[in-house]
Motif scaffolding. Structure first.
Motif, PDB file in Angstrom:
ATOM      1  N   ALA A  98      23.777  35.554  52.473  1.00  0.00           N
ATOM      2  CA  ALA A  98      24.427  36.828  52.182  1.00  0.00           C
ATOM      3  C   ALA A  98      23.742  37.945  52.946  1.00  0.00           C
ATOM      4  N   PHE A  99      24.438  39.062  53.124  1.00  0.00           N
ATOM      5  CA  PHE A  99      23.869  40.207  53.824  1.00  0.00           C
ATOM      6  C   PHE A  99      22.564  40.633  53.151  1.00  0.00           C
ATOM      7  N   LYS A 100      21.664  41.196  53.941  1.00  0.00           N
ATOM      8  CA  LYS A 100      20.385  41.651  53.399  1.00  0.00           C
ATOM      9  C   LYS A 100      20.591  42.667  52.280  1.00  0.00           C
ATOM     10  N   GLN A 101      21.600  43.518  52.389  1.00  0.00           N
ATOM     11  CA  GLN A 101      21.844  44.508  51.354  1.00  0.00           C
ATOM     12  C   GLN A 101      22.227  43.844  50.031  1.00  0.00           C
ATOM     13  N   VAL A 102      22.945  42.723  50.109  1.00  0.00           N
ATOM     14  CA  VAL A 102      23.310  41.985  48.901  1.00  0.00           C
ATOM     15  C   VAL A 102      22.066  41.405  48.243  1.00  0.00           C
ATOM     16  N   ARG A 103      21.195  40.803  49.053  1.00  0.00           N
ATOM     17  CA  ARG A 103      19.972  40.232  48.504  1.00  0.00           C
ATOM     18  C   ARG A 103      19.084  41.309  47.884  1.00  0.00           C
ATOM     19  N   CYS A 104      18.981  42.455  48.534  1.00  0.00           N
ATOM     20  CA  CYS A 104      18.180  43.560  47.974  1.00  0.00           C
ATOM     21  C   CYS A 104      18.740  43.997  46.627  1.00  0.00           C
ATOM     22  N   ALA A 105      20.059  44.164  46.558  1.00  0.00           N
ATOM     23  CA  ALA A 105      20.691  44.588  45.308  1.00  0.00           C
ATOM     24  C   ALA A 105      20.493  43.539  44.220  1.00  0.00           C
ATOM     25  N   GLN A 106      20.603  42.254  44.577  1.00  0.00           N
ATOM     26  CA  GLN A 106      20.413  41.188  43.599  1.00  0.00           C
ATOM     27  C   GLN A 106      18.978  41.150  43.082  1.00  0.00           C
ATOM     28  N   LEU A 107      18.014  41.278  43.974  1.00  0.00           N
ATOM     29  CA  LEU A 107      16.610  41.279  43.557  1.00  0.00           C
ATOM     30  C   LEU A 107      16.323  42.446  42.618  1.00  0.00           C
ATOM     31  N   ALA A 108      16.828  43.625  42.969  1.00  0.00           N
ATOM     32  CA  ALA A 108      16.618  44.801  42.127  1.00  0.00           C
ATOM     33  C   ALA A 108      17.265  44.614  40.760  1.00  0.00           C
ATOM     34  N   ALA A 109      18.464  44.047  40.733  1.00  0.00           N
ATOM     35  CA  ALA A 109      19.170  43.852  39.468  1.00  0.00           C
ATOM     36  C   ALA A 109      18.427  42.873  38.562  1.00  0.00           C
ATOM     37  N   ILE A 110      17.973  41.751  39.126  1.00  0.00           N
ATOM     38  CA  ILE A 110      17.258  40.760  38.317  1.00  0.00           C
ATOM     39  C   ILE A 110      15.962  41.350  37.768  1.00  0.00           C
TER      40      ILE A 110
END
Length: 313
Positions: A108-120
């Motif tokens: 997935a795009f880096k922005q998606v991974r960043c958002a997922q990490l922040a959410a978790i």
């Protein structure tokens, strides 16, 4: 919001559903833990408070500085004070959704991974009883949310993460002037927002660092536990051996020939130089750093990265 592949950007509903993944992980409990005495060893938890718990008879090994002399005089036997260590600490999440994160060659795009990490991490902190705050920034906007211990605050953070991502139906904002210094600006803001003793996660690709970045990180780490989660794509570190490829640039697509030895050499030199700068930045600032690939499952990555005390080990 258009129905777009979540590999490009992630919706609010998807970020909310990540609370199920967060339940499999655990940050330290916010409940106080009994501590016998404050010893001579420096605690790794910066800025924690100590709350009085009770008085008991003095035992060998107790710190004489904690003797309660009034109780000792009254009961004619040495008594010492016990304290409870205040485990609760605010969690501050700095999440980079800038132009350089609108990219991936796998997963997935880096922005998606960043958002997922922040959410978790936000869900983890909420379940642990900690306050959650955030600074979400891209090439145009910086949104600040002060730490609070409410589910509503986490949902507001997730909404910001969903809104500030670039969309597949729009051209990413690649205006150099608009995004220049966004990471340093966020770190400067974090110094104003963070409470002493906070746990701070900086989630970014760290492609945009300056001579000031290490100083800003070091200033944060002086009174807080700071961890850097670096999101990378395999293509950024190793080019294919052959083929023609296009990457987005301020003036449109830029094509390159991977089989060109001069281009390969220049690319590897640039990557190596940046890696050295970033390694030096993390080392001198005293920040703990870990890497997550665009091809990684963020929950699985965090499970292996979160060490004792919820810190990346």
């Amino acid at each position: 919001m258009p129905n777009t592949d979540t590999a490009t950007y992630i919706r609010l509903a998807d970020l909310i559903r990540l609370q199920a993944d967060a339940r499999a992980l655990k940050l330290p409990s916010a409940r106080p833990a009994r501590s016998r005495q404050a010893g001579l060893q420096r605690s790794p938890q910066r800025g924690r408070g100590m709350a009085f718990a009770e008085v008991r008879l003095y035992q060998p090994g107790d710190d004489i500085r904690s003797i309660d002399w009034r109780v000792t005089a009254r009961r004619q036997a040495p008594h010492t004070k016990l304290y409870e260590e205040e485990r609760e600490r605010p969690v501050l999440l700095l999440c980079d959704l800038g132009p350089s994160l609108f990219f991936a060659s796998t997963g997935a795009f880096k922005q998606v991974r960043c958002a997922q990490l922040a959410a978790i991490l936000a869900w983890l902190a909420l379940w642990s009883g900690d306050q959650v705050g955030s600074i979400v920034f891209n090439g145009e906007t910086l949104s600040v949310q002060r730490p609070a211990r409410r589910k509503k605050s986490v949902l507001r953070l997730l909404d910001t993460l969903a809104e500030q991502q670039h969309r597949a139906s729009h051209e990413p904002a690649l205006n150099e002037g608009a995004s220049q210094g966004r990471l340093d600006t966020a770190l400067t803001e974090a110094r104003r927002v963070a409470h002493t003793g906070s746990r701070i996660f900086v989630i970014s690709d760290f492609l945009e660092i300056s001579p000031e970045t290490g100083k800003l990180l070091g200033a944060l780490a002086r009174h807080n536990a700071v961890s850097a989660l670096r999101v990378v794509d395999p293509l950024e570190r190793e080019l294919p051996k052959t083929g023609r490829f296009a990457v987005a640039g301020p003036d449109g697509p830029v094509w390159f020939d991977a089989a060109n030895p001069r281009f390969q050499r220049a690319w590897h030199e640039k990557v190596a130089s940046h890696e050295r700068q970033l390694e030096d930045c993390f080392r001198t600032s005293g920040v703990t750093a870990a890497t997550v690939s665009t091809g990684d499952d963020p929950a699985v990555a965090l499970k292996s990265l979160l060490g004792p005390g919820g810190r990346i080990g």
